[in-house]
Design an enzyme around this catalytic site. Structure first.
Site, PDB file in Angstrom:
ATOM      1  N   ILE A   1       7.068  10.128   4.915  1.00 19.94           N
ATOM      2  CA  ILE A   1       5.887   9.414   4.448  1.00 19.94           C
ATOM      3  C   ILE A   1       4.942   9.129   5.610  1.00 19.94           C
ATOM      4  O   ILE A   1       3.727   9.306   5.501  1.00 19.94           O
ATOM      5  CB  ILE A   1       6.298   8.119   3.742  1.00 19.94           C
ATOM      6  CG1 ILE A   1       6.971   8.429   2.397  1.00 19.94           C
ATOM      7  CG2 ILE A   1       5.087   7.210   3.525  1.00 19.94           C
ATOM      8  CD1 ILE A   1       7.568   7.222   1.709  1.00 19.94           C
TER       9      ILE A   1
ATOM     10  N   ASN B   1       5.157   1.438   8.365  1.00 22.86           N
ATOM     11  CA  ASN B   1       6.011   2.337   7.581  1.00 22.86           C
ATOM     12  C   ASN B   1       7.444   2.378   8.099  1.00 22.86           C
ATOM     13  O   ASN B   1       8.361   2.745   7.352  1.00 22.86           O
ATOM     14  CB  ASN B   1       5.409   3.747   7.617  1.00 22.86           C
ATOM     15  CG  ASN B   1       6.333   4.796   7.046  1.00 22.86           C
ATOM     16  OD1 ASN B   1       6.597   4.833   5.847  1.00 22.86           O
ATOM     17  ND2 ASN B   1       6.846   5.668   7.904  1.00 22.86           N
TER      18      ASN B   1
ATOM     19  N   ARG C   1       1.267  -8.899  14.208  1.00 24.88           N
ATOM     20  CA  ARG C   1       0.922  -9.914  15.214  1.00 24.88           C
ATOM     21  C   ARG C   1       0.159  -9.279  16.376  1.00 24.88           C
ATOM     22  O   ARG C   1      -0.865  -9.804  16.832  1.00 24.88           O
ATOM     23  CB  ARG C   1       2.197 -10.573  15.719  1.00 24.88           C
ATOM     24  CG  ARG C   1       1.978 -11.668  16.763  1.00 24.88           C
ATOM     25  CD  ARG C   1       3.303 -12.084  17.378  1.00 24.88           C
ATOM     26  NE  ARG C   1       4.223 -12.605  16.383  1.00 24.88           N
ATOM     27  CZ  ARG C   1       5.516 -12.287  16.300  1.00 24.88           C
ATOM     28  NH1 ARG C   1       6.036 -11.413  17.147  1.00 24.88           N
ATOM     29  NH2 ARG C   1       6.283 -12.831  15.376  1.00 24.88           N
TER      30      ARG C   1
ATOM     31  N   TYR D   1      18.527  -3.751   2.620  1.00 32.03           N
ATOM     32  CA  TYR D   1      17.248  -3.051   2.590  1.00 32.03           C
ATOM     33  C   TYR D   1      16.336  -3.644   1.521  1.00 32.03           C
ATOM     34  O   TYR D   1      15.149  -3.892   1.762  1.00 32.03           O
ATOM     35  CB  TYR D   1      17.500  -1.570   2.331  1.00 32.03           C
ATOM     36  CG  TYR D   1      16.265  -0.734   2.081  1.00 32.03           C
ATOM     37  CD1 TYR D   1      15.464  -0.316   3.136  1.00 32.03           C
ATOM     38  CD2 TYR D   1      15.924  -0.339   0.788  1.00 32.03           C
ATOM     39  CE1 TYR D   1      14.342   0.471   2.914  1.00 32.03           C
ATOM     40  CE2 TYR D   1      14.809   0.443   0.556  1.00 32.03           C
ATOM     41  CZ  TYR D   1      14.017   0.842   1.618  1.00 32.03           C
ATOM     42  OH  TYR D   1      12.907   1.615   1.392  1.00 32.03           O
TER      43      TYR D   1
ATOM     44  N   LYS E   1      12.710  -5.507   2.143  1.00 32.40           N
ATOM     45  CA  LYS E   1      11.477  -5.052   1.510  1.00 32.40           C
ATOM     46  C   LYS E   1      10.870  -6.148   0.629  1.00 32.40           C
ATOM     47  O   LYS E   1       9.639  -6.252   0.519  1.00 32.40           O
ATOM     48  CB  LYS E   1      11.741  -3.792   0.686  1.00 32.40           C
ATOM     49  CG  LYS E   1      12.014  -2.548   1.516  1.00 32.40           C
ATOM     50  CD  LYS E   1      10.813  -2.131   2.354  1.00 32.40           C
ATOM     51  CE  LYS E   1      11.017  -0.760   2.985  1.00 32.40           C
ATOM     52  NZ  LYS E   1       9.855  -0.346   3.818  1.00 32.40           N
TER      53      LYS E   1
END
Length: 258
Positions: free
Chosen positions: A18, A86, A122, A154, A158
């Site tokens: 991706i 990502n 940040r 996971y 997320k």
């Protein structure tokens, strides 16, 4: 279409899958792109020599590595318009029974998948806030944040990223920086190599649109949310999941619905 002419973008986990598709899409629309990946050799193999694309080693799980990467951005690009978070902890995605689920995998997912995005946001925010209203953060989430598809740690990381997307959007809106998230379903990447039969079964039995996703599907959505076409969108999550979360295909099968 050159929606990103004059823009600079930073994409974490950009060497493959991706992330690489996002790099290609933003670059194809005019952006200068920094590919940030812990595997910088793979990133250089993918994008070395491509004009307008540069590579920097960045381990989002390490604060010093993130700081160094954004020092490079300031020095080489002078500013930043788009941050795409990502990167995630690929090595901590086993899904054992909860009684066999050690703390280590949880720490890795929270440290990299969630806190990695926080660290990058940040470091990037002063640059994004100085981008004259073009500043945008796009986080790559997962359907795992919204429903059970295994992988407790996971999924929790997320889900935390989705919350962070909303809260950060509220904080930085006065500085004219937008923050949104993409929520992909199953995407055919290297994680699915040698599992073609499973992908075919998912496409036929689970996904209402009859196929799994491609990295380019996600990249197109990222490009939209990062662009001025989405100038009045912030704090939202865009599902790119082939209808997975909206339609219960198996429920319809049981009832004999077409």
């Amino acid at each position: 279409m050159d929606r990103f002419e004059g823009y600079s973008a930073f994409v974490t986990g950009g060497a493959r899958g991706i992330g690489a598709a996002v790099v290609r899409r933003l670059h194809s629309e005019g952006a200068r792109v920094v590919v940030a990946d812990v595997d910088d050799s793979a990133a250089r193999e993918a994008f070395g020599g491509v004009r307008g694309v540069s590579v920097v080693r960045c381990d989002v799980g390490d604060a010093e590595s993130v700081a160094a990467a954004f020092a490079y951005v300031r020095e080489e690009l002078g500013g930043l318009d788009v941050l795409v978070n990502n990167a995630f902890a690929r090595d901590a995605m086993d899904s054992p029974r909860i009684e066999d689920d050690p703390d280590g995998g949880w720490r890795e997912q929270l440290h990299v998948t969630l806190l990695g995005a926080v660290r990058c946001a940040r470091a990037a925010m002063p640059l994004l806030a100085a981008a004259d209203g073009r500043g945008a953060v796009v986080n790559i989430g997962s359907v795992n944040a919204e429903a059970y598809f295994g992988n407790h740690a996971y999924s929790a990381a997320k889900a935390g990223l989705a919350s962070f997307t909303r809260t950060l959007a509220g904080e930085v809106a006065p500085r004219r920086v937008r923050v949104n998230q993409i929520t992909p379903g199953t995407v055919a990447t290297r994680a699915w190599e040698s599992r073609e039969e499973q992908l075919a079964a998912l496409a036929a039995r689970v996904y209402p649109l009859g196929r799994v996703g491609t990295p380019d599907d996600v990249a197109a959505a990222v490009a939209f949310l990062a662009s001025s076409d989405a100038a009045w969108i912030t704090g939202t999550t865009l599902r790119v999941d082939g209808g997975l979360l909206a339609v219960n295909t198996h429920f319809g099968e049981v009832l004999g619905q077409p």
